[in-house]
Design an enzyme around this catalytic site. Structure first.
Site, PDB file in Angstrom:
ATOM      1  N   GLU A  63      33.914-112.533 -26.887  1.00 27.58           N
ATOM      2  CA  GLU A  63      33.446-111.253 -26.431  1.00 27.58           C
ATOM      3  C   GLU A  63      34.274-110.086 -27.568  1.00 27.58           C
ATOM      4  OE1 GLU A  63      34.673-113.650 -24.495  1.00 27.58           O
ATOM      5  OE2 GLU A  63      33.143-113.939 -22.928  1.00 27.58           O
ATOM      6  N   PHE A 125      37.814-116.156  -7.855  1.00 30.58           N
ATOM      7  CA  PHE A 125      37.884-116.875  -8.912  1.00 30.58           C
ATOM      8  C   PHE A 125      37.289-116.005 -10.092  1.00 30.58           C
ATOM      9  CE2 PHE A 125      34.824-119.474 -11.795  1.00 30.58           C
ATOM     10  CZ  PHE A 125      35.807-120.083 -12.618  1.00 30.58           C
ATOM     11  N   GLN A 126      37.962-115.794 -11.267  1.00 35.72           N
ATOM     12  CA  GLN A 126      37.678-115.213 -12.410  1.00 35.72           C
ATOM     13  C   GLN A 126      37.807-113.576 -12.035  1.00 35.72           C
ATOM     14  OE1 GLN A 126      34.141-116.648 -14.539  1.00 35.72           O
ATOM     15  NE2 GLN A 126      35.596-117.942 -15.639  1.00 35.72           N
ATOM     16  N   LYS A 175      29.159-108.208  -8.314  1.00 38.84           N
ATOM     17  CA  LYS A 175      27.869-109.280  -8.365  1.00 38.84           C
ATOM     18  C   LYS A 175      26.970-108.784  -7.431  1.00 38.84           C
ATOM     19  CE  LYS A 175      26.684-114.274  -8.922  1.00 38.84           C
ATOM     20  NZ  LYS A 175      27.190-115.603  -8.998  1.00 38.84           N
ATOM     21  N   MET A 487      49.305-107.915 -46.559  1.00 34.39           N
ATOM     22  CA  MET A 487      49.888-106.636 -46.467  1.00 34.39           C
ATOM     23  C   MET A 487      51.442-106.989 -45.943  1.00 34.39           C
ATOM     24  SD  MET A 487      49.625-103.341 -47.000  1.00 34.39           S
ATOM     25  CE  MET A 487      48.221-102.622 -47.013  1.00 34.39           C
TER      26      MET A 487
HETATM   27  C1  LIG Z   1      46.711-100.807 -43.116  1.00 29.30           C
HETATM   28  C2  LIG Z   1      46.357 -99.613 -42.873  1.00 29.30           C
HETATM   29  C3  LIG Z   1      46.870 -98.477 -43.858  1.00 29.30           C
HETATM   30  C4  LIG Z   1      46.252 -97.279 -43.764  1.00 29.30           C
HETATM   31  N1  LIG Z   1      46.567 -96.264 -44.826  1.00 29.30           N
HETATM   32  C5  LIG Z   1      45.869 -95.089 -44.774  1.00 29.30           C
HETATM   33  C6  LIG Z   1      46.188 -94.212 -45.681  1.00 29.30           C
HETATM   34  O1  LIG Z   1      46.894 -94.603 -46.679  1.00 29.30           O
HETATM   35  N2  LIG Z   1      45.605 -93.106 -45.358  1.00 29.30           N
HETATM   36  C7  LIG Z   1      44.896 -92.743 -44.572  1.00 29.30           C
HETATM   37  O2  LIG Z   1      44.224 -91.604 -44.483  1.00 29.30           O
HETATM   38  N3  LIG Z   1      44.778 -93.362 -43.452  1.00 29.30           N
HETATM   39  C8  LIG Z   1      45.205 -94.629 -43.679  1.00 29.30           C
HETATM   40  N4  LIG Z   1      44.996 -95.759 -42.368  1.00 29.30           N
HETATM   41  C9  LIG Z   1      44.172 -95.289 -41.426  1.00 29.30           C
HETATM   42  C10 LIG Z   1      44.905 -94.422 -40.242  1.00 29.30           C
HETATM   43  O3  LIG Z   1      45.760 -95.343 -39.589  1.00 29.30           O
HETATM   44  C11 LIG Z   1      44.104 -93.609 -39.446  1.00 29.30           C
HETATM   45  O4  LIG Z   1      43.221 -94.269 -38.795  1.00 29.30           O
HETATM   46  C12 LIG Z   1      43.510 -92.349 -40.380  1.00 29.30           C
HETATM   47  O5  LIG Z   1      44.269 -91.702 -41.214  1.00 29.30           O
HETATM   48  C13 LIG Z   1      42.672 -91.329 -39.030  1.00 29.30           C
HETATM   49  O6  LIG Z   1      41.643 -90.894 -39.896  1.00 29.30           O
HETATM   50  P1  LIG Z   1      41.133 -89.471 -38.986  1.00 29.30           P
HETATM   51  O7  LIG Z   1      42.046 -88.684 -38.510  1.00 29.30           O
HETATM   52  O8  LIG Z   1      40.138 -88.739 -39.960  1.00 29.30           O
HETATM   53  O9  LIG Z   1      40.127 -90.214 -38.115  1.00 29.30           O
HETATM   54  P2  LIG Z   1      40.367 -90.483 -36.537  1.00 29.30           P
HETATM   55  O10 LIG Z   1      41.589 -90.894 -35.966  1.00 29.30           O
HETATM   56  O11 LIG Z   1      39.080 -90.992 -35.918  1.00 29.30           O
HETATM   57  O12 LIG Z   1      40.458 -88.977 -35.994  1.00 29.30           O
HETATM   58  C14 LIG Z   1      39.325 -88.159 -35.894  1.00 29.30           C
HETATM   59  C15 LIG Z   1      39.571 -86.439 -35.226  1.00 29.30           C
HETATM   60  O13 LIG Z   1      38.407 -85.806 -35.544  1.00 29.30           O
HETATM   61  C16 LIG Z   1      38.197 -85.356 -33.931  1.00 29.30           C
HETATM   62  N5  LIG Z   1      36.789 -85.137 -33.871  1.00 29.30           N
HETATM   63  C17 LIG Z   1      35.890 -86.120 -33.594  1.00 29.30           C
HETATM   64  N6  LIG Z   1      34.654 -85.580 -33.536  1.00 29.30           N
HETATM   65  C18 LIG Z   1      34.875 -84.221 -33.751  1.00 29.30           C
HETATM   66  C19 LIG Z   1      33.811 -83.215 -33.862  1.00 29.30           C
HETATM   67  N7  LIG Z   1      32.599 -83.303 -33.434  1.00 29.30           N
HETATM   68  N8  LIG Z   1      34.388 -81.965 -34.226  1.00 29.30           N
HETATM   69  C20 LIG Z   1      35.442 -81.703 -34.607  1.00 29.30           C
HETATM   70  N9  LIG Z   1      36.468 -82.789 -34.652  1.00 29.30           N
HETATM   71  C21 LIG Z   1      36.219 -84.110 -34.309  1.00 29.30           C
HETATM   72  C22 LIG Z   1      38.965 -86.229 -33.135  1.00 29.30           C
HETATM   73  O14 LIG Z   1      39.330 -85.422 -31.804  1.00 29.30           O
HETATM   74  C23 LIG Z   1      40.299 -86.932 -34.125  1.00 29.30           C
HETATM   75  O15 LIG Z   1      41.114 -85.957 -33.665  1.00 29.30           O
HETATM   76  C24 LIG Z   1      45.598 -96.882 -42.568  1.00 29.30           C
HETATM   77  C25 LIG Z   1      45.270 -97.956 -41.711  1.00 29.30           C
HETATM   78  C26 LIG Z   1      45.734 -99.244 -41.902  1.00 29.30           C
HETATM   79  C27 LIG Z   1      45.100-100.159 -40.933  1.00 29.30           C
HETATM   80  C1  LIG Z   2      45.264-108.547 -34.939  1.00 31.08           C
HETATM   81  C2  LIG Z   2      46.395-108.263 -35.763  1.00 31.08           C
HETATM   82  N1  LIG Z   2      47.433-108.960 -35.994  1.00 31.08           N
HETATM   83  C3  LIG Z   2      48.480-108.557 -36.916  1.00 31.08           C
HETATM   84  C4  LIG Z   2      48.140-107.543 -37.672  1.00 31.08           C
HETATM   85  C5  LIG Z   2      49.056-107.157 -38.457  1.00 31.08           C
HETATM   86  N2  LIG Z   2      48.952-107.260 -40.032  1.00 31.08           N
HETATM   87  C6  LIG Z   2      48.367-106.189 -40.683  1.00 31.08           C
HETATM   88  S1  LIG Z   2      47.730-106.550 -42.179  1.00 31.08           S
HETATM   89  C7  LIG Z   2      48.221-108.222 -42.184  1.00 31.08           C
HETATM   90  C8  LIG Z   2      47.810-109.225 -43.075  1.00 31.08           C
HETATM   91  C9  LIG Z   2      46.253-109.249 -43.353  1.00 31.08           C
HETATM   92  O1  LIG Z   2      46.160-110.491 -44.260  1.00 31.08           O
HETATM   93  P1  LIG Z   2      44.909-111.004 -44.730  1.00 31.08           P
HETATM   94  O2  LIG Z   2      43.917-110.839 -43.577  1.00 31.08           O
HETATM   95  O3  LIG Z   2      44.996-112.065 -45.418  1.00 31.08           O
HETATM   96  O4  LIG Z   2      44.906-109.600 -45.622  1.00 31.08           O
HETATM   97  P2  LIG Z   2      45.423-109.111 -47.135  1.00 31.08           P
HETATM   98  O5  LIG Z   2      46.507-108.183 -46.487  1.00 31.08           O
HETATM   99  O6  LIG Z   2      46.090-110.438 -47.507  1.00 31.08           O
HETATM  100  O7  LIG Z   2      44.334-108.634 -47.960  1.00 31.08           O
HETATM  101  C10 LIG Z   2      48.725-108.387 -40.817  1.00 31.08           C
HETATM  102  C11 LIG Z   2      49.189-109.846 -40.396  1.00 31.08           C
HETATM  103  C12 LIG Z   2      47.227-106.686 -37.422  1.00 31.08           C
HETATM  104  N3  LIG Z   2      47.002-105.688 -38.111  1.00 31.08           N
HETATM  105  N4  LIG Z   2      46.145-107.286 -36.528  1.00 31.08           N
END
Ligand SMILES: Cc1cc2nc3c(=O)[nH]c(=O)nc-3n(C[C@H](O)[C@H](O)[C@H](O)COP(=O)(O)OP(=O)(O)OC[C@H]3O[C@@H](n4cnc5c(N)ncnc54)[C@H](O)[C@@H]3O)c2cc1C
Ligand SMILES: Cc1ncc(C[n+]2csc(CCOP(=O)(O)OP(=O)(O)O)c2C)c(N)n1
Ligand SMILES: [Mg+2]
Length: 576
Positions: A63, A125-126, A175, A487
């Site tokens: 799911e 159940f469930q 249900k 990462m």
């Molecule tokens: C491993 C990893 C590394 C990351 N590194 C980076 C990085 O280096 N740089 C980076 O940028 N991000 C990075 N991120 C992502 C980061 O965590 C955030 O998800 C991202 O920065 C959020 O972007 P955002 O604020 O544009 O979007 P969102 O979090 O989706 O926020 C959108 C905003 O826009 C507003 N909004 C929505 N609709 C409207 C509308 N119609 N009008 C006006 N406002 C609206 C919402 O209310 C919200 O405040 C990383 C994520 C991961 C998993």
């Molecule tokens: C469900 C979940 N568990 C743990 C993490 C923490 N985490 C972030 S990046 C990462 C490694 C991802 O490894 P892989 O899928 O091999 O990608 P790579 O970084 O090697 O490109 C982990 C464990 C996560 N983001 N999501």
């Protein structure tokens, strides 16, 4: 089995239907043609009624996959995605997918069955309290125990999911409510017209103030976020940037909201953003934040973030204003509408000196760009992704998982248009890519869809390969196989003295795994093989999996260590 009758979904007189039929008829009325789900006892009446409705149901393998598929469907199309699950474990398996949608403001509606209302609360159940469990990760949720309440609840759920700041909504239906009958009148079940938030009103004075700040700024930067895409404000953003000649830095989720090839595009900001984009933000005297929420991955330490800049925040959710970063002017409302109001007040101006300063800071960095490193025989993930970009003309929908490969996808697959990059930003959910790509393909069957997943994350939801085969859809799957939870290994290398605890990860032979599903695949070990392999995948009629055995201990650069200032970045050592 043919889909026979079509129940009235508009202005016909009310019909008497079962709750289960009402559920589908309401979805049909909302324009739903595709749902993702998994059956079970508490939702059997709903599944039993499905054959009467022209809605395609995709049977998932878990799911969580259903929720991610609904999410990917929504991110690719802008429409509401729908996921369905039974009570108990079916419902709890949805939770990670719901939280993923919540953190990135994605409109999905999840429908769960629950035990009969007579036994609710008896640990039947469930039985789980799924509305209790999902309260913090849904925009809203409902428990429905009467057939007559189903249509209004679902219609309201669609309205809530899509209005203002979008997000997931869950409707839990007992249900007995599915089995009972009630009159169905789609139009009468419509929610009251949406009353906009009383704070969502932009005053003339605030617009004037914002325009004046823009005209007075010498070093302005636009911060373009996901809200630009959700609002469909790309055109207005483009007009603002061009008219006032303001450089644009983008968040991960904002990539594609402003064309990568535009001379004012600075690329991604933040932890793994472009060094010149972060430098420009730190040196700016004005930031214009458009639909972005100053996530910590974007700001680094708040106390040192863009200290010399005045800030304008255009945002639909009042709760986001002054949450992380204090701003000077907040323009609250839908971004495209606010920009429409602002644009007539903006006139063209000359900030060429500022644009030149930023350009100059690119030169030395570009020399270190991984693309310019000679082919040493080692296969680098960044090269693979850049080659896929080149060969697809940048026109594919790229759906990434989470980790190093995700950041390289953001850096090296340049986005010209909105909705070209689908990725879990806020929750950073490993296992997202494969199911989300299935959802994206259903939303945009004519588009080329690529999955970019790590060897770790791919294993989390690889069971959905069987869903792809059962549905007969065509995806291109690139596994960036570095033998590590890369990462996390990178963090261990930089901050934990290379103590690679629990990050080396063994994988099955992914090509054999694909083969076991009836999917063709290929392992690629050198850069010289990449182009032919990508072409083979693209031209294959069915889904094709490429297992790229890449450099094991490469790192994503630049990197701002968590808790550091935006300009304190770790850079790729020369030649590494
Ligand atoms: C491993 C990893 C590394 C990351 N590194 C980076 C990085 O280096 N740089 C980076 O940028 N991000 C990075 N991120 C992502 C980061 O965590 C955030 O998800 C991202 O920065 C959020 O972007 P955002 O604020 O544009 O979007 P969102 O979090 O989706 O926020 C959108 C905003 O826009 C507003 N909004 C929505 N609709 C409207 C509308 N119609 N009008 C006006 N406002 C609206 C919402 O209310 C919200 O405040 C990383 C994520 C991961 C998993
Ligand atoms: C469900 C979940 N568990 C743990 C993490 C923490 N985490 C972030 S990046 C990462 C490694 C991802 O490894 P892989 O899928 O091999 O990608 P790579 O970084 O090697 O490109 C982990 C464990 C996560 N983001 N999501
Ligand atoms: Mg890996």
């Amino acid at each position: 089995m043919g889909k026979t009758t079509k129940t009235q979904a508009s202005n016909n007189p009310p019909a008497r239907l079962t709750g289960a039929e009402i559920m589908w008829a309401t979805l049909e009325g909302e324009g739903v043609t595709q749902v993702f789900g998994y059956p079970g006892g508490a939702i059997l009446p709903i599944y039993d009624a499905l054959r009467k409705f022209p809605i395609h149901h995709t049977l998932v393998r878990h799911e969580q996959g259903a929720a991610h598929m609904a999410d990917g469907y929504s991110r690719a199309s802008g429409k509401v995605g729908v996921a369905i699950a039974t009570s108990g474990p079916g419902a709890t398996n949805l939770v990670t997918g719901i939280a993923t949608a919540m953190l990135d403001s994605i409109p999905i509606v999840c429908i769960t069955g629950n035990v009969s209302s007579k036994v609710l609360g008896t640990d039947a159940f469930q039985e789980v309290d799924i509305t209790g469990i999902t309260l913090p990760v849904t925009k809203h949720n409902f428990v429905i125990s009467r057939a007559e309440d189903i249509a209004p609840a679902i219609r309201y759920a669609f309205q809530i999911a899509q209005t203002g700041r979008p997000g997931p909504v869950l409707v839990d239906i007992t249900k007995d409510a599915q089995q009972a009958t009630a009159e169905f009148d789609f139009a009468a079940a419509g929610p009251r017209p949406h009353r906009s938030h009383p704070m969502l009103k932009v005053e003339e004075r605030e617009l004037e103030q914002a325009a004046e700040m823009i005209h007075n700024a010498k070093r302005p930067v636009i911060l373009a976020g996901h809200g630009v895409i959700e609002s469909g404000a790309g055109r207005q953003l483009y007009a603002l940037a061009e008219r006032a000649q303001i450089p644009v830095a983008l968040t991960l989720l904002g990539l594609g909201s402003f064309p990568a090839s535009h001379k004012l595009n600075l690329g991604m900001m933040g932890m793994h953003g472009e060094s010149w984009a972060n430098k420009a933000i730190q040196e700016a005297d004005l930031l214009i934040a458009c639909g972005m929420r100053f996530d910590d991955r974007v700001t680094g330490t708040l106390s040192t973030y863009a200290t010399n800049a005045k800030k304008i925040h255009i945002e639909v959710d009042p709760a986001e204003v002054n949450k992380n970063v204090r701003v000077d002017v907040a323009l609250l409302g839908d971004l495209s509408e606010v920009l429409e109001q602002l644009l007539p007040r903006i006139h063209s101006r000359d900030v060429s000196a500022w644009v030149k300063t930023i350009e100059a800071s690119k030169g030395e960095v570009a020399d270190r760009d991984i693309k310019n490193l000679p082919d040493s025989g080692r296969l680098r993930a960044a090269h693979v992704i850049n080659d896929i970009w080149r060969m697809t003309g940048g026109n594919a929908i790229l759906v990434t998982d989470v980790g190093q490969h995700q950041m390289w996808a953001a850096q090296y697959y340049l986005q010209e248009h909105p909705r070209g990059l689908i990725t879990s930003g806020g929750l950073g959910t490993m296992g997202f890519a494969l199911p989300a790509a299935i959802g994206a393909k259903f939303a945009c069957p004519e588009k080329e869809v690529w999955v970019i997943a790590g060897d770790g994350g791919f294993q989390m939801t690889a069971a959905e390969l069987a869903t792809i085969v059962q549905e007969g859809i065509k995806l291109n799957i690139a596994i960036i196989n570095n033998g590590y939870l890369g990462m996390v290994r990178q963090w261990q290398e930089f901050f934990y003295e290379c103590n690679y605890e629990a990050t080396p990860i063994a994988s099955p032979d992914f090509v054999k795994l694909a083969d076991a599903h009836g999917i063709n695949g290929l392992t690629v070990r050198t850069r010289a093989e990449v182009a032919a392999a990508v072409e083979q995948a693209r031209s294959a009629p069915g889904t094709f999996l490429l297992n790229f055995k890449v450099e094991k201990e490469d790192s994503v650069y630049p990197m701002i260590p968590a808790g550091s200032a935006l300009h304190e970045m770790i850079r790729r050592p020369n030649g590494k």
